[in-house]
Design an enzyme around this catalytic site. Structure first.
Site, PDB file in Angstrom:
ATOM      1  N   SER A  60      -7.685   9.681   1.479  1.00 30.54           N
ATOM      2  CA  SER A  60      -7.583   8.373   2.136  1.00 30.54           C
ATOM      3  C   SER A  60      -7.720   8.414   3.651  1.00 30.54           C
ATOM      4  CB  SER A  60      -6.253   7.704   1.767  1.00 30.54           C
ATOM      5  OG  SER A  60      -6.308   7.212   0.455  1.00 30.54           O
ATOM      6  N   LYS A  63     -10.191   6.072   5.144  1.00 33.30           N
ATOM      7  CA  LYS A  63      -9.914   4.684   5.526  1.00 33.30           C
ATOM      8  C   LYS A  63      -9.843   4.490   7.037  1.00 33.30           C
ATOM      9  CE  LYS A  63      -7.483   3.499   1.233  1.00 33.30           C
ATOM     10  NZ  LYS A  63      -7.050   4.706   0.531  1.00 33.30           N
ATOM     11  N   SER A 116      -2.301   2.279   2.379  1.00 33.60           N
ATOM     12  CA  SER A 116      -3.440   3.021   1.847  1.00 33.60           C
ATOM     13  C   SER A 116      -4.011   2.345   0.602  1.00 33.60           C
ATOM     14  CB  SER A 116      -3.038   4.469   1.524  1.00 33.60           C
ATOM     15  OG  SER A 116      -4.165   5.303   1.506  1.00 33.60           O
ATOM     16  N   LYS A 220      -3.131   8.345   9.891  1.00 33.77           N
ATOM     17  CA  LYS A 220      -3.407   8.107   8.466  1.00 33.77           C
ATOM     18  C   LYS A 220      -3.159   9.346   7.619  1.00 33.77           C
ATOM     19  CE  LYS A 220      -4.719   5.438   5.135  1.00 33.77           C
ATOM     20  NZ  LYS A 220      -3.805   6.169   4.227  1.00 33.77           N
TER      21      LYS A 220
END
Length: 346
Positions: A60, A63, A116, A220
């Site tokens: 993720s 992202k 997420s 993140k």
């Protein structure tokens, strides 16, 4: 005689302890990541890495690109859009969107970065890429190349495992440094929680860096079985901002904290030159100024080796603003060139 020997032994012991403390402060920590990198967020200087160009699945952390590209592509963040049926029920992390549900762009951005949400990322991608002939995935790969992330390839906006979907620690650092310069992105990624009105809920940040590490500012986390635990983290102390990327690292948060502690102890950010700073005069006496600002992180030892050189020339027009260039300047640390900039007369 015995007392004298004891004093000598005590002095030697103190020196040994002192030197070992210095070594521990300056030695790069042991990191468990398969690949990692530590960079200065402003200048991009790499201060530590291991296999930073290794192409790996990144889960993720994908992202980061999705969110910043959506921010750069969409004008009205408070506009509400309808969730396409294909974006609901995506496996993995989710904010539980329903088909045809009306959700604001802003809430989707927070849902993508804080929770997420794969469904949130896919919804953003379909909306932001609807007018581009290459679609959002084409936009992601084009933007990566524009930023200098040449060893990345995206096939989805959320990071679920897929063939030919990969990046590197180095590329993620480049993308993240760019993203963190955007005020909205920084606001989102640094939030501990967020009230999503269009979802009628609160979103809490999965990234523990922002509330567990004293100087944490984002950005993140990511996890899949194929990618392992991946983390892109940022922290700022006394004007120095560091970005650390660890890929496939079971000790992800603690490793980033160790890297931050080491970096902040060893390096500090210095403003080397400022835009508009007086730099000399041309042969006919016209004043010359530096055309950009430049900061760089340095150790105490490196700081003493910074030097400046300039080449002042006759003024000549260099761009459509009819700006008069008067040469170039260079910044060195010892014999290493770290920056080149322009000199202007106005």
């Amino acid at each position: 005689m015995i007392c004298r020997k004891l004093k000598i032994l005590l002095i030697l012991l103190c020196l040994l302890l002192y030197s070992s403390c210095i070594y521990r402060a300056e030695a790069i920590p042991d990191i468990y990541a398969q690949s990692y990198i530590v960079v200065d967020a402003k200048s991009g200087r790499i201060i530590s890495s291991r296999d930073p160009d290794m192409k790996l699945p990144i889960a993720s952390t994908t992202k980061i690109m999705t969110a910043i590209l959506a921010i750069e592509s969409i004008e009205d963040y408070d506009a509400k859009i309808e969730v396409p049926p294909s974006c609901a029920g995506i496996e993995g992390s989710s904010i539980y969107l329903k088909p045809k549900q009306k959700v604001s762009i802003r809430d989707l951005l927070y849902g993508t970065m804080l929770r997420s949400g794969n469904d949130a990322a896919q919804t953003l991608a379909e909306f932001a890429g609807r007018k581009d002939e290459d679609g959002f995935i084409g936009m992601m790969n084009k933007r990566a190349k524009e930023l200098g992330a040449y060893n990345s390839n995206f096939v989805n906006p959320h990071g679920l495992n897929a063939d030919n979907h990969y990046s590197t620690a180095y590329d993620l650092a480049i993308i993240s440094s760019h993203a963190m310069k955007n005020d909205l992105f920084r606001e989102i990624t640094s939030a501990e929680k967020y009230k999503a009105d269009s979802l009628n809920t609160f979103l809490y940040n999965k990234n523990k860096v922002v509330y567990e590490y004293e100087y944490g500012t984002g950005i993140k986390i990511g996890y899949t079985k194929a990618a392992g635990r991946c983390l892109v983290a940022s922290a700022q102390k006394d004007g120095t901002e560091i970005i650390a990327v660890v890929l496939n690292d079971n000790n992800w948060f603690q490793d980033c904290y160790k890297l931050f502690d080491w970096a902040f102890e060893k390096y500090k950010s210095y403003q080397i030159v400022e835009k508009g700073q007086f730099a000399g005069r041309t042969d006919d006496g016209a004043p010359v100024f530096i055309d950009d600002s430049f900061s760089y992180i340095l150790t105490d030892e490196e700081k003493e080796k910074v030097r400046y050189e300039s080449e002042i020339t006759l003024p000549h027009i260099i761009n459509n603003q009819r700006q008069n260039a008067c040469g170039v300047y260079r910044i060195y640390v010892g014999d290493e060139l770290i920056h080149t900039g322009s000199l202007v007369s106005k």
